[in-house]
Design an enzyme around this catalytic site. Structure first.
Site, PDB file in Angstrom:
ATOM      1  N   LYS A 178       0.961  -1.265   0.024  1.00  0.00           N
ATOM      2  CA  LYS A 178      -0.102   0.012  -0.054  1.00  0.00           C
ATOM      3  C   LYS A 178       0.875   1.277   0.041  1.00  0.00           C
ATOM      4  O   LYS A 178       1.611   1.426   1.066  1.00  0.00           O
ATOM      5  CB  LYS A 178      -0.944   0.083   1.399  1.00  0.00           C
ATOM      6  CG  LYS A 178      -2.028   0.733   1.180  1.00  0.00           C
ATOM      7  CD  LYS A 178      -2.066   2.352   0.742  1.00  0.00           C
ATOM      8  CE  LYS A 178      -1.766   3.037   1.972  1.00  0.00           C
ATOM      9  NZ  LYS A 178      -1.757   4.576   1.886  1.00  0.00           N
ATOM     10  N   GLY A 231       6.703   4.527   8.490  1.00  0.00           N
ATOM     11  CA  GLY A 231       6.001   5.803   8.425  1.00  0.00           C
ATOM     12  C   GLY A 231       5.984   6.163   9.879  1.00  0.00           C
ATOM     13  O   GLY A 231       7.014   6.060  10.557  1.00  0.00           O
ATOM     14  N   GLY A 236       2.311   3.823  13.263  1.00  0.00           N
ATOM     15  CA  GLY A 236       2.941   2.564  13.228  1.00  0.00           C
ATOM     16  C   GLY A 236       2.175   1.673  14.598  1.00  0.00           C
ATOM     17  O   GLY A 236       1.892   0.733  14.587  1.00  0.00           O
ATOM     18  N   GLU A 253       9.262   0.629  11.163  1.00  0.00           N
ATOM     19  CA  GLU A 253      10.505   1.434  10.779  1.00  0.00           C
ATOM     20  C   GLU A 253       9.888   2.571  10.887  1.00  0.00           C
ATOM     21  O   GLU A 253       9.120   3.289  10.220  1.00  0.00           O
ATOM     22  CB  GLU A 253      10.825   1.162   9.258  1.00  0.00           C
ATOM     23  CG  GLU A 253      11.638  -0.007   8.969  1.00  0.00           C
ATOM     24  CD  GLU A 253      12.960  -0.225   9.401  1.00  0.00           C
ATOM     25  OE1 GLU A 253      13.607   0.679  10.069  1.00  0.00           O
ATOM     26  OE2 GLU A 253      13.410  -1.156   9.684  1.00  0.00           O
ATOM     27  N   CYS A 287      13.536  10.348   7.577  1.00  0.00           N
ATOM     28  CA  CYS A 287      13.356   9.604   8.991  1.00  0.00           C
ATOM     29  C   CYS A 287      14.828   9.886   9.689  1.00  0.00           C
ATOM     30  O   CYS A 287      14.806  10.037  11.018  1.00  0.00           O
ATOM     31  CB  CYS A 287      13.156   8.289   8.732  1.00  0.00           C
ATOM     32  SG  CYS A 287      14.069   7.258   7.946  1.00  0.00           S
ATOM     33  N   GLU A 387       9.686  14.692  16.183  1.00  0.00           N
ATOM     34  CA  GLU A 387      10.052  14.829  15.131  1.00  0.00           C
ATOM     35  C   GLU A 387       9.181  15.978  14.211  1.00  0.00           C
ATOM     36  O   GLU A 387       8.127  15.870  14.105  1.00  0.00           O
ATOM     37  CB  GLU A 387       9.661  13.355  14.317  1.00  0.00           C
ATOM     38  CG  GLU A 387      10.091  13.153  12.865  1.00  0.00           C
ATOM     39  CD  GLU A 387       9.848  11.707  12.241  1.00  0.00           C
ATOM     40  OE1 GLU A 387       8.672  11.480  12.432  1.00  0.00           O
ATOM     41  OE2 GLU A 387      10.956  11.253  11.660  1.00  0.00           O
TER      42      GLU A 387
END
Ligand code: NAD
Length: 485
Positions: A178, A231, A236, A253, A287, A387
């Protein structure tokens, strides 16, 4: 404007381009101009189910029967064909994500690297033999897990999809992915190229659509055997909970808040170049970008003024015009970053350079943010902990190395860290104590090359991508015990 290459947003099921059953679509926006350039199907649960059932069929009847060396040859051929279509793929990725064309070319090269690296490993997925004495033979085989479901973000569509597709396919799995609603066109073209290179139908299915709809349908599907999610942390967590209902193993991740630690004997020329370039690469939407500078107070002023000079000189522009830095991917992403900058100002960190949406003539309709440097970022503040996923960097001084270590490990994330200096004892102390999946010394790889294992400590996730380690994700161990007496 006319596009140099065709932009086709349709999904891939059973090797064919298809629309969603509902015929609903999502607009594909060029982030440099805010204009619609294509559409992509808004896939839903029936589309995901069709893709998964087709993948299952391809696994049982097709890919599982292909010999490892033959799989390797197909993957090598995909790498070759990606190389032949290098400019087209880079064009599509640059247009869709907004990143400078030369960065997109590097992403295509990494894609080639992933397919070559895992093609080379396809016939080297070894088991072990366990000595039990005369009369018994015991050995293990590493088998493919079956249908590998993969949920991919928008920031490095080509790199991150091939990072998951290549090892999964090499190990004998089929993939149903996806892809992200904000940028998926380059992955769809990659799938087309993979089929042109000889991949059997149904071995790589790609569903487009919104995360909460198509992504959720894939996470909860009972017929997938493993899920790789790349993501954000909140998504997650949601995906892991959903997958738990089917006891589907997951790899997560997730995000990062990676530090660069600078001792007073560091090579300042080198570290300021690195710091400014890492946070502006892909407009900070990486990331593994280093978003915190932890610097010995004795060199703080020099480091801050030199990074500010470099970040202030960054030329913004449309990705395809190859500027230093392009726009961020969407209006939503831009607004989130601007809000974070506001929070930084409220926390009394000082904006040294940047701090707002670009007012440069010609860029008004795109999602451009000035590279932004905060000095004296406060420990525990929003910009220090969360983040931001934009071109925003914060500096914090330290007086004592132990204080630096505490700051480095002082967020919930642990993806990458980098240490600069020449005191061997101190460097080793830091590489031992830092909580991160990758530590660079006197350098920064933002994830590193294809061969280096990559993944998180703490809430940056678990499982490892890249390198030989990634094959662990995509295989399972069977033990076979034989009595021959
Ligand atoms: P995101 O979590 O919003 O979306 C990632 C993917 O998940 C997209 O395909 C999205 O459609 C899908 N999704 C969204 N909601 C879902 C749901 N409820 N169920 C299932 N799928 C859903 O993240 P993003 O904004 O696309 O990407 C940025 C984030 O990804 C950052 O946090 C970044 O650090 C992280 N990231 C991590 C790595 C890594 O390797 N560790 C690499 C790249 C990006």
């Amino acid at each position: 404007m006319n596009n140099k290459f065709k932009l086709d947003g349709r999904m891939f099921i059973n090797g064919e381009r298809v629309q969603a059953f509902s015929n609903e679509e999502i607009d594909v926006i060029d982030p440099s101009t805010g204009e619609k350039v294509a559409t992509t199907p808004a896939g839903d649960a029936p589309d995901v189910d069709a893709a998964v059932q087709n993948s299952l069929h391809a696994y049982k009847n097709e890919w599982r029967k292909v010999k490892p060396l033959d799989r390797a040859n197909i993957l090598f051929n995909i790498a070759k064909k990606v190389d032949e279509n290098r400019e087209e793929l880079a064009y599509i990725e640059s247009l869709d994500v907004g990143k400078p064309y030369r960065q997109a070319l590097q992403d295509v090269d990494s894609t080639i690297g992933y397919f070559q690296f895992y093609a080379g490993l396809a016939d080297k997925v070894f088991g072990t033999s366990i000595p039990l004495g005369v009369g018994t033979v015991d050995y293990t085989v590493r088998e493919p897990i079956g249908v590998s479901a993969q949920i991919v973000p928008w920031n490095y569509p080509l790199q991150l999809s091939s990072r998951g597709f290549a090892p999964a396919l090499a190990a004998g799995n089929v993939v149903v992915a996806k892809v992200a609603e904000d940028a998926s066109l380059s992955i769809l073209r990659l799938a087309e190229i993979a089929y042109e290179a000889g991949l059997p139908k149904g071995v790589l299915n790609i569903v487009t659509g919104y995360g909460a709809v198509a992504g959720n349908a894939l996470s909860e599907h009972p017929d997938i055997h493993h899920l790789t999610f790349t993501g954000s942390l909140p998504t997650g967590v949601q995906v892991m909970k959903t997958a738990a209902n089917q006891v589907t193993p997951v790899n997560l991740e997730l995000g990062g808040k990676s530090p660069i630690i600078i001792f007073d004997d560091a090579d300042i020329d080198s570290v300021v170049n690195t710091a400014a370039s890492v946070i502006t690469q892909n407009a900070g939407q990486t990331c593994s970008a280093a978003s915190r500078i932890i610097v010995d107070r004795r060199v703080q002023d020099e480091v801050v003024s030199r990074i500010a000079e470099k970040m202030g000189a960054v030329q913004l522009g449309r990705g395809l015009d190859n500027p230093d830095m392009g726009p961020v991917v969407s209006e939503r992403q831009m607004n989130g970053i601007l809000k974070a900058i506001e929070k930084g100002e409220e926390s009394k960190a000082q904006v040294v350079v940047g701090g707002k949406r670009s007012e440069q003539a010609g860029l008004e309709n795109g999602y451009f943010i000035e590279p932004t440097l905060f000095n004296n970022m406060k420990a525990g503040s929003f910009i220090e902990q969360e983040e931001i996923f934009g071109p925003v960097l914060g500096v914090m001084p330290f007086d004592d190395p132990e204080e630096a270590l505490e700051m480095a490990n002082g967020t919930k994330y642990g993806l990458v860290a980098s240490v600069w200096g020449n005191n061997l004892k101190l460097i080793h102390h830091f590489t031992n104590e830092i909580e991160a999946g990758q530590v660079f010394v006197n350098g920064y790889g933002a994830g590193g090359g294809v061969a280096l294992p990559f993944g998180g400590y703490k809430k940056s996730g678990f499982g490892r991508e890249k390198g030989v380690e990634a094959l662990q994700n995509y295989t399972t161990v069977k033990n076979i015990w034989i009595n021959y007496l």
